[in-house]
Design a protein around this motif. Structure first.
Motif, PDB file in Angstrom:
ATOM      1  N   ASN A 138      34.172  82.500  -0.106  1.00 29.85           N
ATOM      2  CA  ASN A 138      35.782  82.544  -0.543  1.00 29.85           C
ATOM      3  C   ASN A 138      36.541  81.150  -0.822  1.00 29.85           C
ATOM      4  O   ASN A 138      37.320  80.994  -1.720  1.00 29.85           O
ATOM      5  N   ASN A 139      36.370  80.463   0.299  1.00 31.19           N
ATOM      6  CA  ASN A 139      37.160  79.183   0.139  1.00 31.19           C
ATOM      7  C   ASN A 139      36.382  78.108   1.032  1.00 31.19           C
ATOM      8  O   ASN A 139      36.404  77.795   2.206  1.00 31.19           O
ATOM      9  N   LEU A 140      35.444  77.246   0.367  1.00 25.89           N
ATOM     10  CA  LEU A 140      34.558  76.227   1.163  1.00 25.89           C
ATOM     11  C   LEU A 140      35.602  74.725   0.746  1.00 25.89           C
ATOM     12  O   LEU A 140      36.114  74.554  -0.213  1.00 25.89           O
ATOM     13  N   PRO A 141      35.189  74.009   1.791  1.00 25.77           N
ATOM     14  CA  PRO A 141      35.835  72.692   1.613  1.00 25.77           C
ATOM     15  C   PRO A 141      35.126  71.858   0.573  1.00 25.77           C
ATOM     16  O   PRO A 141      33.883  72.376   0.137  1.00 25.77           O
ATOM     17  N   ALA A 142      35.561  70.959  -0.197  1.00 24.10           N
ATOM     18  CA  ALA A 142      34.894  70.354  -1.141  1.00 24.10           C
ATOM     19  C   ALA A 142      33.482  69.921  -1.086  1.00 24.10           C
ATOM     20  O   ALA A 142      32.518  69.827  -2.027  1.00 24.10           O
ATOM     21  N   VAL A 143      33.380  69.176  -0.004  1.00 25.69           N
ATOM     22  CA  VAL A 143      32.071  68.739   0.472  1.00 25.69           C
ATOM     23  C   VAL A 143      30.820  69.695   0.381  1.00 25.69           C
ATOM     24  O   VAL A 143      29.977  69.571  -0.168  1.00 25.69           O
ATOM     25  N   GLU A 144      31.357  70.864   0.955  1.00 30.45           N
ATOM     26  CA  GLU A 144      30.159  71.950   0.936  1.00 30.45           C
ATOM     27  C   GLU A 144      30.076  72.646  -0.197  1.00 30.45           C
ATOM     28  O   GLU A 144      28.981  73.142  -0.709  1.00 30.45           O
ATOM     29  N   MET A 145      31.195  72.574  -1.170  1.00 35.08           N
ATOM     30  CA  MET A 145      31.000  73.130  -2.588  1.00 35.08           C
ATOM     31  C   MET A 145      30.111  72.160  -3.292  1.00 35.08           C
ATOM     32  O   MET A 145      29.184  72.652  -4.043  1.00 35.08           O
ATOM     33  N   LYS A 146      30.383  70.963  -3.186  1.00 38.84           N
ATOM     34  CA  LYS A 146      29.553  70.040  -3.917  1.00 38.84           C
ATOM     35  C   LYS A 146      27.966  69.991  -3.731  1.00 38.84           C
ATOM     36  O   LYS A 146      27.197  70.147  -4.372  1.00 38.84           O
ATOM     37  N   ARG A 147      27.699  70.121  -2.339  1.00 37.87           N
ATOM     38  CA  ARG A 147      26.417  70.408  -1.924  1.00 37.87           C
ATOM     39  C   ARG A 147      25.783  71.705  -2.626  1.00 37.87           C
ATOM     40  O   ARG A 147      24.602  71.806  -3.047  1.00 37.87           O
ATOM     41  N   ILE A 148      26.433  72.654  -2.708  1.00 37.28           N
ATOM     42  CA  ILE A 148      25.736  74.045  -3.051  1.00 37.28           C
ATOM     43  C   ILE A 148      25.794  73.909  -4.605  1.00 37.28           C
ATOM     44  O   ILE A 148      24.668  74.265  -5.186  1.00 37.28           O
ATOM     45  N   ILE A 149      26.713  73.349  -5.285  1.00 35.21           N
ATOM     46  CA  ILE A 149      26.512  73.446  -6.617  1.00 35.21           C
ATOM     47  C   ILE A 149      25.566  72.357  -6.962  1.00 35.21           C
ATOM     48  O   ILE A 149      24.542  72.576  -7.978  1.00 35.21           O
ATOM     49  N   GLN A 150      25.209  71.203  -6.281  1.00 31.33           N
ATOM     50  CA  GLN A 150      24.236  70.237  -6.746  1.00 31.33           C
ATOM     51  C   GLN A 150      22.770  70.562  -6.372  1.00 31.33           C
ATOM     52  O   GLN A 150      21.854  70.388  -7.071  1.00 31.33           O
ATOM     53  N   ASP A 151      22.676  71.572  -5.265  1.00 28.06           N
ATOM     54  CA  ASP A 151      21.596  72.164  -5.057  1.00 28.06           C
ATOM     55  C   ASP A 151      20.992  73.407  -5.584  1.00 28.06           C
ATOM     56  O   ASP A 151      19.988  74.036  -5.513  1.00 28.06           O
ATOM     57  N   SER A 152      21.949  73.785  -6.740  1.00 23.99           N
ATOM     58  CA  SER A 152      21.472  74.950  -7.244  1.00 23.99           C
ATOM     59  C   SER A 152      20.406  74.904  -8.439  1.00 23.99           C
ATOM     60  O   SER A 152      20.122  73.659  -8.868  1.00 23.99           O
ATOM     61  N   THR A 153      19.928  75.803  -8.603  1.00 21.43           N
ATOM     62  CA  THR A 153      18.715  76.030  -9.676  1.00 21.43           C
ATOM     63  C   THR A 153      19.299  76.001 -11.135  1.00 21.43           C
ATOM     64  O   THR A 153      18.956  75.421 -12.161  1.00 21.43           O
ATOM     65  N   GLY A 154      20.327  77.074 -11.040  1.00 18.10           N
ATOM     66  CA  GLY A 154      21.246  77.175 -12.243  1.00 18.10           C
ATOM     67  C   GLY A 154      22.633  77.601 -11.972  1.00 18.10           C
ATOM     68  O   GLY A 154      23.019  78.027 -10.891  1.00 18.10           O
ATOM     69  N   ILE A 155      23.725  77.218 -12.791  1.00 14.11           N
ATOM     70  CA  ILE A 155      25.036  77.303 -12.521  1.00 14.11           C
ATOM     71  C   ILE A 155      25.576  78.129 -13.745  1.00 14.11           C
ATOM     72  O   ILE A 155      25.279  77.805 -14.811  1.00 14.11           O
TER      73      ILE A 155
END
Length: 369
Positions: free
Chosen positions: A266-283
Motif C-alpha cells: 500500500n505505501n512503501l518508502p521511496a527506497v523500497e519502491m526503487k528496489r522493487i521497481i529496479q529488480d522487476s522483470t517487467g513493469i
C-alpha cells in the motif's frame, strides 16, 4: 545532496502541490529536499491525503492545512468532459485560495511560494514560481483547433508568477513533446529537467527481498485506478511470475489479499519502491507524467496504460511509444492479452545529471530575482 546555492539567505518557502492524485506531490519531493539542503525552511500547503504521503518522505518540513481543488471523476464520461462541467467550481477555488494565500504568507513570514499547477497562488509581496509540464493542454483530435484557448488561459495565469518551472529537458531529448515544446513559451519559463523522488535515495541500496517479479504501479484517481488493478491481477493471478502491486495509498498497512502470487504494497518508502521497481522483470504503469519521470530517472522502461479519456496521458503514451522509450497499450485492449517490454532503458543515462544542472540554474535565477 547540496545544490551549491542559497536563496541569498535562509528563506521560508511554501510549496503547494496540486491535489489531483499523488503525482504532483511526489514531484515536489526532490525540489523540497534541495531547498532544505541549503538551510531553507520548507512549508507544505496541502490537504490531509498529501500530508500523510509527504510527511513520510520529507523530514523537517512544516505543514499548513491548505488543500486545493479536488475534481470528481466519472467511470463513464471521458475525463476532459467530466472536468469541463467543473470549471465554475475550479474558478471559485482559484479565487478562494488566492485570497487565503495572503493570510498564510503574513502568518508564516513566507518569502517564496512554489505552486505546482495551482493557478491562484501568486502574491505581489513574495517571489512566486509556477510549476507545470504542459503549457499546451491537449484536446481530443476532433477539438484540437480549440487548444489555442487553453494555451491563452494557461499563459494568463503563468504571467502572474515570477518564474515558470517546466520539469522537462530542452531540445530533442525531452519527454513532453508538444505539451511544452513546439509552442511559444512565456518569457518567464525555464526548463528544470525531470523531477523524481528516486533521484535522491542513493545509488547502493541493495536488492529487494522479492524474487523475480513483475510490478504494477498504480496511480491516478478512482474509479479507473481500481479498474486497471482488477484487469491486471485477473490476468496475472495464474502467471508463474509474482506480481507486486504498488498501490500508493498513504496511511494503509500492507495486506495479504489471498491471491497467491499477487503481492500488494500500500505505501512503501521511496527506497523500497526503487528496489522493487529496479529488480522487476517487467513493469506496468499509468502514463501519468510523474510516473514517467520517475521511471526515466531509474532507467526503467515499462508498459504504459493511459487512463481512458485523459488526453494528456494518451498523448504521452503514444509519443514515447513512437520514440521507442516505452510500450503503450489501451486499457480496453489489455483483456486480449499483452506482453511486457524489456525493462532496460533506450535513452541517454545522463538525464538525471542534466536535470540536476538545470534545476540548480533555475534556483539560482530565482535567488537573483
Amino acid at each position: 545532496q547540496r545544490i551549491g546555492l542559497t536563496l541569498n539567505a535562509k528563506k521560508n518557502i511554501l510549496i503547494c502541490p496540486l491535489e489531483w492524485g499523488l503525482g504532483h506531490a511526489g514531484r515536489m519531493i526532490p525540489l523540497a529536499r534541495m531547498l532544505q539542503a541549503d538551510d531553507n525552511t520548507v512549508y507544505i500547503g496541502t490537504g490531509k491525503e498529501h500530508r500523510q504521503f509527504l510527511s513520510e518522505e520529507l523530514k523537517g518540513v512544516k505543514f499548513i492545512d491548505f488543500g486545493g481543488f479536488r475534481p470528481s471523476y466519472s467511470a463513464v464520461l471521458p475525463q476532459y468532459i467530466a472536468l469541463l462541467f467543473q470549471i465554475p467550481v475550479l474558478f471559485f477555488h482559484i479565487l478562494k485560495e488566492h485570497i487565503r494565500l495572503g493570510t498564510i504568507i503574513k502568518k508564516n513570514n513566507i518569502d517564496v511560494v512554489i505552486s505546482d499547477n495551482r493557478f491562484g497562488l501568486w502574491n505581489r509581496n513574495v517571489k512566486s514560481v509556477y510549476v507545470t509540464h504542459q503549457i499546451r493542454i491537449p484536446f481530443p483530435a476532433g477539438f484540437r483547433f480549440l487548444e489555442w484557448a487553453g494555451i491563452y488561459f494557461h499563459r494568463f495565469f503563468i504571467k502572474k508568477y515570477d518564474l515558470c518551472f517546466i520539469p522537462d529537458l530542452p531540445g530533442e531529448m525531452n519527454l513532453t513533446g508538444r505539451l511544452s515544446h513546439s509552442v511559444r513559451l512565456p518569457g518567464n519559463a525555464r526548463f528544470i529537467g525531470i523531477l523524481s523522488r528516486f533521484s535522491f535515495t542513493g545509488e547502493d541500496e541493495g536488492s529487494s527481498s522479492i524474487s523475480a517479479h513483475n510490478t504494477l504501479i498504480l496511480s491516478g484517481p478512482e474509479p479507473q485506478r481500481s479498474i486497471l488493478r482488477n484487469i491486471i491481477t485477473k490476468l496475472q493471478v495464474h502467471d508463474s511470475i509474482p506480481l507486486v502491486v504498488l498501490e500508493g495509498r498513504p496511511g494503509l498497512a500492507d495486506e495479504d489479499n489471498g491471491l497467491g502470487n499477487i503481492i500488494s504494497c500500500n505505501n512503501l518508502p521511496a527506497v523500497e519502491m526503487k528496489r522493487i521497481i529496479q529488480d522487476s522483470t517487467g513493469i506496468i504503469a499509468r502514463a501519468g507524467y510523474t510516473s514517467i519521470m520517475e521511471l526515466v530517472s531509474m532507467n526503467c522502461s515499462a508498459l504504459l496504460v493511459p487512463t481512458p479519456g485523459q488526453t494528456e496521458q494518451e498523448y504521452l503514451a503514444g509519443r514515447l511509444s513512437e520514440k521507442g522509450w516505452f510500450t503503450a497499450i489501451r486499457q480496453n485492449d489489455l483483456k486480449r492479452g499483452f506482453s511486457l517490454p524489456q525493462k532496460n532503458a533506450v535513452w541517454s543515462s545522463d538525464i538525471p545529471e542534466r536535470s540536476r544542472i538545470l534545476l540548480k540554474s533555475a534556483l539560482r535565477e530565482l535567488s537573483d530575482k
